[in-house]
Write a protein that holds these residues in place. Sequence first.
Motif, PDB file in Angstrom:
ATOM      1  N   ALA A  11       0.831  -1.206   0.000  1.00 38.90           N
ATOM      2  CA  ALA A  11       0.000   0.000   0.000  1.00 38.90           C
ATOM      3  C   ALA A  11       0.865   1.255   0.000  1.00 38.90           C
ATOM      4  N   ALA A  12       1.943   1.244   0.782  1.00 38.33           N
ATOM      5  CA  ALA A  12       2.822   2.416   0.832  1.00 38.33           C
ATOM      6  C   ALA A  12       3.549   2.620  -0.488  1.00 38.33           C
ATOM      7  N   ARG A  13       4.052   1.554  -1.068  1.00 37.12           N
ATOM      8  CA  ARG A  13       4.805   1.667  -2.321  1.00 37.12           C
ATOM      9  C   ARG A  13       3.891   2.003  -3.495  1.00 37.12           C
ATOM     10  N   ALA A  14       2.656   1.513  -3.451  1.00 34.47           N
ATOM     11  CA  ALA A  14       1.734   1.735  -4.563  1.00 34.47           C
ATOM     12  C   ALA A  14       1.386   3.202  -4.752  1.00 34.47           C
ATOM     13  N   ALA A  15       1.623   4.017  -3.746  1.00 39.71           N
ATOM     14  CA  ALA A  15       1.377   5.457  -3.906  1.00 39.71           C
ATOM     15  C   ALA A  15       2.256   6.043  -4.997  1.00 39.71           C
ATOM     16  N   ASP A  41       3.882   3.739  -7.269  1.00 43.19           N
ATOM     17  CA  ASP A  41       4.060   2.650  -8.232  1.00 43.19           C
ATOM     18  C   ASP A  41       2.678   2.134  -8.612  1.00 43.19           C
ATOM     19  N   ARG A  42       2.133   2.682  -9.693  1.00 41.85           N
ATOM     20  CA  ARG A  42       0.755   2.362 -10.056  1.00 41.85           C
ATOM     21  C   ARG A  42       0.609   0.979 -10.685  1.00 41.85           C
ATOM     22  N   HIS A  43       1.713   0.275 -10.874  1.00 40.09           N
ATOM     23  CA  HIS A  43       1.652  -1.077 -11.441  1.00 40.09           C
ATOM     24  C   HIS A  43       1.948  -2.145 -10.391  1.00 40.09           C
ATOM     25  N   LEU A  44       1.881  -1.779  -9.124  1.00 37.55           N
ATOM     26  CA  LEU A  44       2.147  -2.709  -8.033  1.00 37.55           C
ATOM     27  C   LEU A  44       0.825  -3.101  -7.373  1.00 37.55           C
ATOM     28  N   TYR A  45       0.654  -4.401  -7.112  1.00 40.03           N
ATOM     29  CA  TYR A  45      -0.604  -4.921  -6.587  1.00 40.03           C
ATOM     30  C   TYR A  45      -0.331  -5.928  -5.476  1.00 40.03           C
ATOM     31  N   TYR A  46      -1.364  -6.168  -4.661  1.00 38.59           N
ATOM     32  CA  TYR A  46      -1.258  -7.138  -3.563  1.00 38.59           C
ATOM     33  C   TYR A  46      -2.439  -8.098  -3.622  1.00 38.59           C
ATOM     34  N   LEU A  47      -2.166  -9.374  -3.323  1.00 38.69           N
ATOM     35  CA  LEU A  47      -3.198 -10.400  -3.219  1.00 38.69           C
ATOM     36  C   LEU A  47      -2.968 -11.188  -1.940  1.00 38.69           C
ATOM     37  N   ASP A  48      -3.953 -11.199  -1.072  1.00 39.42           N
ATOM     38  CA  ASP A  48      -3.914 -12.026   0.131  1.00 39.42           C
ATOM     39  C   ASP A  48      -4.081 -13.480  -0.297  1.00 39.42           C
ATOM     40  N   GLY A  49      -3.093 -14.333   0.009  1.00 42.84           N
ATOM     41  CA  GLY A  49      -3.116 -15.719  -0.441  1.00 42.84           C
ATOM     42  C   GLY A  49      -4.310 -16.513   0.033  1.00 42.84           C
ATOM     43  N   ARG A  50      -4.980 -16.048   1.095  1.00 44.40           N
ATOM     44  CA  ARG A  50      -6.167 -16.765   1.559  1.00 44.40           C
ATOM     45  C   ARG A  50      -7.337 -16.616   0.599  1.00 44.40           C
ATOM     46  N   GLU A  51      -7.227 -15.653  -0.347  1.00 45.89           N
ATOM     47  CA  GLU A  51      -8.231 -15.580  -1.410  1.00 45.89           C
ATOM     48  C   GLU A  51      -8.085 -16.755  -2.375  1.00 45.89           C
ATOM     49  N   LEU A  52      -6.900 -17.341  -2.427  1.00 47.22           N
ATOM     50  CA  LEU A  52      -6.657 -18.506  -3.275  1.00 47.22           C
ATOM     51  C   LEU A  52      -6.998 -19.807  -2.557  1.00 47.22           C
ATOM     52  N   TYR A  53      -6.707 -19.851  -1.259  1.00 48.67           N
ATOM     53  CA  TYR A  53      -6.979 -21.036  -0.441  1.00 48.67           C
ATOM     54  C   TYR A  53      -7.098 -20.558   0.996  1.00 48.67           C
TER      55      TYR A  53
END
Length: 392
Positions: free
Chosen positions: A329-333, A335-347
């Motif tokens: 979240a801090a870096r994305a300010a 870096d508009r091409h940086l994203y995060y995915l919580d792995g629990r959304e996958l499993y």
Amino acid sequence: MAPTADWLTTPITAELLRGALDLERTEHGVLPHRLPARARAQNVDPQVAMAEAMPSGVRLVFRTRATRIELGVLATKMVYQGAPPRPDGRYDLLVDGRLAGQATVRGGRTLTIDMTTGTAASQPGPVGTIRFTDLPDREKDVEIWLPQREITELVALRTDAPVEAVGDWGRRVWLHHGSSISHGSDAESPTETWPAIAAALGGVELINLGFSGSAQLDPFTARAMRDTPADLISVKIGINLVNSDAMRLRAFTPAVHGFLDTIREGHPDTPLLVVSAILCPIQEDTPGPGAADFSTGKLQFKATGDPAERAAGKLTLTVIRAELARIVAARAADDRHLYYLDGRELYGEADFAELPLPDQLHPDPAADRRIGERFAEFAFGPERPFAAPAVS
């Protein structure tokens, strides 16, 4: 069976391989590597050396009219002391993108590993041959995906018709780094690892730097990713840092920044997805180190740390997920091409209830498929981080 006079032998060169970053010439043939020589020279961990030489995602790709194909290989098969023997690794044959055959090879070297002491003993073995026959008699694109869990020296490629390298298919290249779960520890075949499933659904070319036990934010891995051409990049961070007890929070945060900074040196505007660990109940709130557990008569894993040590900065998956989300979240300010995915959304918890981790650490094949399908939906879907550019 010796090849007959109508067989043609084609030298195995880098031009025929995809998913490997280096090709080492050996006494018997060539050995694909998933880390370049410079990175391997900086590594001192036998686990990294073993994992990167296992060709997860590496495949031979060529165009041919051949109806018969033989591939001579010298496999190194892993035997884990105290655990039941694992099945021989599979070679998946794809014809024009569709699975058309599977094969295994007998023989080869064996590497017997004692997980309680960390020692290993090697025994020599012979070269073996896999064969695919009765293939369509027409020009076709052929892929032979190598076993993800066996070090595989390629000795000879023989066909009954000429072979030529395949040019660019026009697909985007996805470069992924992660742990044994990305490597495909318990996947049934090389095209059934979750990254391979996601890549097929997303229509992209995969370079899989999933290294069993070895997603440790190593700078040499970051530099390898920096220097590898790619259109899409993802890094899955968490489980190996906890179960190896490799660092505390004080070291973790700058190490993540450094890893991402290094990747961005070579890929300043490439979509970059940071993924935290899937659910792993034994390490959600209990620090490492992790350990093998044979108390039930089969291989299981357990966490041996003390939850009270979290106050002193020991890492758990819960701690890592929160810090990764904050970092991204801090870096994305900026870096508009940086994203995060919580792995629990996958499993996550519901998945664990339905498809529990058989050894408390690794997903089974059904869960691997679910993870791959969900990743493809999250990453490659419309208006998602890896969505295909709009066609004008």
